[in-house]
Motif scaffolding. Structure first.
Motif, PDB file in Angstrom:
ATOM      1  N   GLY A  50     -24.291  30.122  39.681  1.00 47.15           N
ATOM      2  CA  GLY A  50     -23.781  29.844  39.848  1.00 47.15           C
ATOM      3  C   GLY A  50     -23.073  30.384  41.720  1.00 47.15           C
ATOM      4  O   GLY A  50     -22.708  29.986  42.049  1.00 47.15           O
ATOM      5  N   ASP A  58     -24.038  41.564  34.683  1.00 47.53           N
ATOM      6  CA  ASP A  58     -23.487  41.121  35.755  1.00 47.53           C
ATOM      7  C   ASP A  58     -24.399  41.515  36.910  1.00 47.53           C
ATOM      8  O   ASP A  58     -23.813  42.566  37.454  1.00 47.53           O
ATOM      9  CB  ASP A  58     -22.124  41.754  35.831  1.00 47.53           C
ATOM     10  CG  ASP A  58     -21.166  40.362  35.427  1.00 47.53           C
ATOM     11  OD1 ASP A  58     -21.722  39.777  34.390  1.00 47.53           O
ATOM     12  OD2 ASP A  58     -20.163  41.290  34.852  1.00 47.53           O
ATOM     13  N   SER A 111     -15.758  38.496  36.354  1.00 48.38           N
ATOM     14  CA  SER A 111     -17.026  38.578  35.945  1.00 48.38           C
ATOM     15  C   SER A 111     -17.380  36.579  36.476  1.00 48.38           C
ATOM     16  O   SER A 111     -16.394  36.369  35.418  1.00 48.38           O
ATOM     17  CB  SER A 111     -17.692  39.099  35.699  1.00 48.38           C
ATOM     18  OG  SER A 111     -18.090  40.502  35.531  1.00 48.38           O
ATOM     19  N   GLN A 112     -18.337  36.018  36.421  1.00 45.50           N
ATOM     20  CA  GLN A 112     -18.835  34.774  35.802  1.00 45.50           C
ATOM     21  C   GLN A 112     -19.782  35.046  35.255  1.00 45.50           C
ATOM     22  O   GLN A 112     -20.982  35.867  34.683  1.00 45.50           O
ATOM     23  CB  GLN A 112     -19.476  34.269  37.618  1.00 45.50           C
ATOM     24  CG  GLN A 112     -19.001  34.015  38.640  1.00 45.50           C
ATOM     25  CD  GLN A 112     -19.761  33.009  40.156  1.00 45.50           C
ATOM     26  OE1 GLN A 112     -20.775  33.864  39.862  1.00 45.50           O
ATOM     27  NE2 GLN A 112     -19.228  32.700  40.640  1.00 45.50           N
ATOM     28  N   LYS A 113     -18.804  34.579  33.809  1.00 44.32           N
ATOM     29  CA  LYS A 113     -20.058  34.229  32.958  1.00 44.32           C
ATOM     30  C   LYS A 113     -20.804  32.896  32.243  1.00 44.32           C
ATOM     31  O   LYS A 113     -20.061  31.455  31.500  1.00 44.32           O
ATOM     32  CB  LYS A 113     -19.308  34.720  31.874  1.00 44.32           C
ATOM     33  CG  LYS A 113     -18.328  35.929  31.602  1.00 44.32           C
ATOM     34  CD  LYS A 113     -19.822  36.816  31.636  1.00 44.32           C
ATOM     35  CE  LYS A 113     -18.452  37.973  31.992  1.00 44.32           C
ATOM     36  NZ  LYS A 113     -19.715  40.117  31.808  1.00 44.32           N
ATOM     37  N   PRO A 114     -21.556  32.451  33.218  1.00 43.37           N
ATOM     38  CA  PRO A 114     -22.199  31.507  33.073  1.00 43.37           C
ATOM     39  C   PRO A 114     -23.269  31.036  31.517  1.00 43.37           C
ATOM     40  O   PRO A 114     -23.488  31.794  30.507  1.00 43.37           O
ATOM     41  CB  PRO A 114     -23.394  31.163  34.114  1.00 43.37           C
ATOM     42  CG  PRO A 114     -24.043  31.859  34.367  1.00 43.37           C
ATOM     43  CD  PRO A 114     -22.572  33.045  34.162  1.00 43.37           C
ATOM     44  N   SER A 169     -28.773  35.066  36.945  1.00 43.49           N
ATOM     45  CA  SER A 169     -27.859  36.277  36.130  1.00 43.49           C
ATOM     46  C   SER A 169     -26.061  35.949  36.459  1.00 43.49           C
ATOM     47  O   SER A 169     -25.895  35.229  37.097  1.00 43.49           O
ATOM     48  CB  SER A 169     -28.905  37.674  36.206  1.00 43.49           C
ATOM     49  OG  SER A 169     -27.828  37.631  37.849  1.00 43.49           O
ATOM     50  N   ALA A 170     -25.220  36.696  35.561  1.00 45.20           N
ATOM     51  CA  ALA A 170     -24.369  36.691  35.923  1.00 45.20           C
ATOM     52  C   ALA A 170     -23.838  37.394  37.224  1.00 45.20           C
ATOM     53  O   ALA A 170     -24.737  38.014  37.859  1.00 45.20           O
ATOM     54  CB  ALA A 170     -23.750  37.058  34.508  1.00 45.20           C
ATOM     55  N   SER A 171     -22.166  37.028  37.611  1.00 41.56           N
ATOM     56  CA  SER A 171     -22.247  38.035  38.923  1.00 41.56           C
ATOM     57  C   SER A 171     -21.176  38.766  38.970  1.00 41.56           C
ATOM     58  O   SER A 171     -19.518  37.853  38.247  1.00 41.56           O
ATOM     59  CB  SER A 171     -22.350  37.143  40.206  1.00 41.56           C
ATOM     60  OG  SER A 171     -22.937  36.447  40.683  1.00 41.56           O
ATOM     61  N   THR A 194     -28.167  34.675  43.146  1.00 45.70           N
ATOM     62  CA  THR A 194     -27.859  34.738  41.520  1.00 45.70           C
ATOM     63  C   THR A 194     -29.891  34.700  41.066  1.00 45.70           C
ATOM     64  O   THR A 194     -30.753  35.841  40.693  1.00 45.70           O
ATOM     65  CB  THR A 194     -27.307  34.372  40.791  1.00 45.70           C
ATOM     66  OG1 THR A 194     -27.857  33.012  40.597  1.00 45.70           O
ATOM     67  CG2 THR A 194     -26.195  34.399  40.583  1.00 45.70           C
TER      68      THR A 194
END
Length: 330
Positions: free
Chosen positions: A153, A212, A133-136, A118-120, A157
């Motif tokens: 990431g 997130d 936020s990280q949006k991978p 997931s994103a963080s 995660t």
């Protein structure tokens, strides 16, 4: 012996007395409760072990070992895990309550997915959200994606299928205790090396789910001196991958190098080390212009921050950051 749980969550722990209790509570409070929580004490010298032993929840298992590094702690946790799904959470990060439930559902309904992530959202040392936020990329992930940007990431995660992980297990010469899933010769970049071996040598998919679901702690005041060693280790990792997939490194090695150097520049900026940040960012641009073309905003923001910090020092940078934070609070 009790029946095995559906999920095992591995928490590598090394001198993390300030955050370990909050991390454990975030996992014990998951809406999906059929889990075991494996804390691998990797030779801590502070009160980490005492804090873990203070928990009375029977789902916690504490395993202590001499220091083997993050890869070694992950390997020990995987070896002892009994669940068919295995998640990782670093001892200073947090899981939102629904994280494990959503990942298990994702894996249950997608039998070709081996790693779910997931994103963080970023938090500071005090657990406050930073609004970042990280949006991978979540779908259609290729080896090139992992090599260049590592969409997983960070180490808190992924939730993985045990049978998929076992596809990359190996037993190096001289190892008498257990298999390795991650290469313990790498004290850094061990995760990317493992994910690359995973996607290059198996048919399992790596796939993300929205949200997130992980809170990733940023240690703003951390020293950046180890970024040089981290880059050297990353280069050794790249050389190992070149022996496995020379075409991948020929096609994407320069861009992956540029992304890694940009990442290290951002770390140096976070540590207020302007000179080092500027050096890394300039090396990134020289290595490849692809980050500038593919992610122009993030690349230019990093470059500008590095040069600003290098020219004017941490004083002006801290004043700008304080003003931004106060405007958010208002």
């Amino acid at each position: 012996m009790t029946p095995p749980p559906i999920a095992s969550v591995v928490v590598p722990a090394y001198n993390c007395e300030a955050t370990i209790a909050e991390t454990l509570r975030s996992i014990l409070n998951q809406t999906f409760s059929d889990l075991e929580l494996i804390v691998v004490d990797d030779g801590s010298t502070d009160s980490t072990v005492e804090i873990v032993n203070g928990f009375t929840d029977e789902r916690i298992r504490l395993i202590s070992q001499k220091n083997r590094g993050l890869a070694g702690a992950h390997n020990t946790g995987i070896y002892h895990a009994r669940g068919r799904y295995i998640g990782f959470c670093d001892a200073d990060d947090l899981w939102l309550p629904e994280k494990l439930e959503l990942h298990v559902a994702h894996l249950e309904t997608n039998p070709d997915v081996g790693i779910s992530f997931s994103a963080s959202a970023m938090i500071d040392q005090h657990g406050r959200r930073l609004g970042i936020s990280q949006k991978p990329k979540l779908r259609g992930i290729t080896a090139a994606d992992v090599f260049k940007r590592n969409p997983i990431g960070n180490g808190s995660t992924p939730v993985m299928r045990r049978t998929a992980l076992d596809a990359i297990a190996f037993r190096p010469a001289g190892e008498e205790e257990r298999d390795w899933w991650f290469d313990e010769n790498f004290r850094q970049s061990d995760d990317i090396e493992g994910w690359l071996r995973f996607i290059l040598s198996s048919d399992w998919l790596i796939e993300g789910i929205p949200g997130d679901l992980t809170l990733y702690r940023i240690h703003t005041g951390a020293l950046s001196a180890n970024v040089e060693a981290q880059y050297d280790t990353w280069c050794r990792m790249k050389d190992k991958i070149a022996a496995i997939s020379p075409m991948l490194v020929r096609r994407h090695g320069a861009a992956a190098t540029a992304y890694q150097l940009r990442y290290l520049a951002r770390r140096a900026v976070s540590s207020r080390d302007g000179k080092r940040a500027a050096r890394f960012m300039r090396r990134s641009i020289w290595a490849s212009r692809r980050p500038l073309r593919e992610e122009p905003i993030k690349t230019m923001v990093t470059w500008s921050a590095a040069e600003l910090l290098s020219l004017f020092g941490r004083g002006i940078y801290n004043r700008v950051e304080a003003r931004l934070l106060s405007s958010k609070a208002g």
